[in-house]
Design a protein around this motif. Structure first.
Motif, PDB file in Angstrom:
ATOM      1  N   PHE A  94       0.849  -1.198   0.000  1.00  0.00           N
ATOM      2  CA  PHE A  94       0.000   0.000   0.000  1.00  0.00           C
ATOM      3  C   PHE A  94       0.885   1.249   0.000  1.00  0.00           C
ATOM      4  O   PHE A  94       0.563   2.256  -0.619  1.00  0.00           O
ATOM      5  CB  PHE A  94      -0.914   0.040   1.228  1.00  0.00           C
TER       6      PHE A  94
ATOM      7  N   PRO B 235       3.632   2.256  -3.823  1.00  0.00           N
ATOM      8  CA  PRO B 235       3.172   3.141  -4.897  1.00  0.00           C
ATOM      9  C   PRO B 235       2.860   4.557  -4.404  1.00  0.00           C
ATOM     10  O   PRO B 235       3.099   5.535  -5.114  1.00  0.00           O
ATOM     11  CB  PRO B 235       1.905   2.464  -5.429  1.00  0.00           C
ATOM     12  N   ARG B 236       2.348   4.673  -3.169  1.00  0.00           N
ATOM     13  CA  ARG B 236       2.042   5.996  -2.616  1.00  0.00           C
ATOM     14  C   ARG B 236       3.326   6.805  -2.446  1.00  0.00           C
ATOM     15  O   ARG B 236       3.382   7.980  -2.772  1.00  0.00           O
ATOM     16  CB  ARG B 236       1.308   5.832  -1.278  1.00  0.00           C
TER      17      ARG B 236
ATOM     18  N   ARG C  79      -0.889   6.728  -9.070  1.00  0.00           N
ATOM     19  CA  ARG C  79      -2.060   6.845  -8.197  1.00  0.00           C
ATOM     20  C   ARG C  79      -3.052   5.713  -8.470  1.00  0.00           C
ATOM     21  O   ARG C  79      -3.656   5.161  -7.556  1.00  0.00           O
ATOM     22  CB  ARG C  79      -2.741   8.201  -8.380  1.00  0.00           C
TER      23      ARG C  79
ATOM     24  N   ASN D  75      -1.798   2.441  -7.125  1.00  0.00           N
ATOM     25  CA  ASN D  75      -1.900   2.416  -5.674  1.00  0.00           C
ATOM     26  C   ASN D  75      -3.155   1.682  -5.205  1.00  0.00           C
ATOM     27  O   ASN D  75      -3.233   1.218  -4.067  1.00  0.00           O
ATOM     28  CB  ASN D  75      -1.893   3.857  -5.140  1.00  0.00           C
ATOM     29  N   GLU D  76      -4.146   1.540  -6.088  1.00  0.00           N
ATOM     30  CA  GLU D  76      -5.404   0.870  -5.730  1.00  0.00           C
ATOM     31  C   GLU D  76      -5.328  -0.648  -5.900  1.00  0.00           C
ATOM     32  O   GLU D  76      -6.156  -1.367  -5.366  1.00  0.00           O
ATOM     33  CB  GLU D  76      -6.556   1.430  -6.567  1.00  0.00           C
TER      34      GLU D  76
END
Length: 150
Positions: free
Chosen positions: A31, A34-35, A128, A131-132
């Protein structure tokens, strides 16, 4: 109450508990990775701010994400072989998803190393969206493991 047999015997519950613990560590890192790349993206290559993000990301990879993935796979395969593959279609699907997610893990680590060199191979918007992916994978894998739909 489930009765567990197989080569793990009474250790099965311990192995399962540690598998879940390290899945949580791996997913937490996935999690974050990528953030963190989203935050690094707009920094000027070679700047002190980018150097800080590069260091944070490298530590995240080396201390949490990489080791957790290896432990998840080791314990998960032990559980899978203890359970057996025959008649467990959900397990095959879960393994396929985790295999693909491990490929994503490798790819995003590669992106982070490329960004550490000052390149930006993926747009900030793309990062972004990526990131999901860990959320989606978590939902699917947990539903498969708990519900065992097939």
């Amino acid at each position: 109450m489930e009765s567990w047999v197989g080569w793990l015997g009474a250790a099965h519950l311990w192995v399962r508990a540690f598998h879940i613990i390290f899945v949580i560590f791996w997913m937490a890192g996935m999690f974050m990775l990528p953030r963190y790349l989203v935050y690094q993206h707009p920094t000027l290559p070679g700047s002190p701010e980018e150097a800080l993000w590069t260091t944070r990301i490298a530590r995240l990879r080396k201390i949490i994400v990489g080791p957790a993935m290896v432990i998840v796979w080791a314990l998960g395969l032990a559980l899978a072989f203890n359970l057996g593959f025959a008649g467990n279609g959900w397990l095959w699907v879960k393994l396929a998803i985790v295999f693909l997610f491990s490929g994503f893990h490798g790819w995003i680590v590669g992106v982070s190393k490329t960004m550490a060199r000052g390149e930006r191979p993926v747009s900030e918007r793309g990062l972004r969206m990526l990131n999901e992916l860990p959320s989606l994978v978590t939902i699917i894998v947990v539903l498969l493991a708990v519900l065992r739909p097939f």
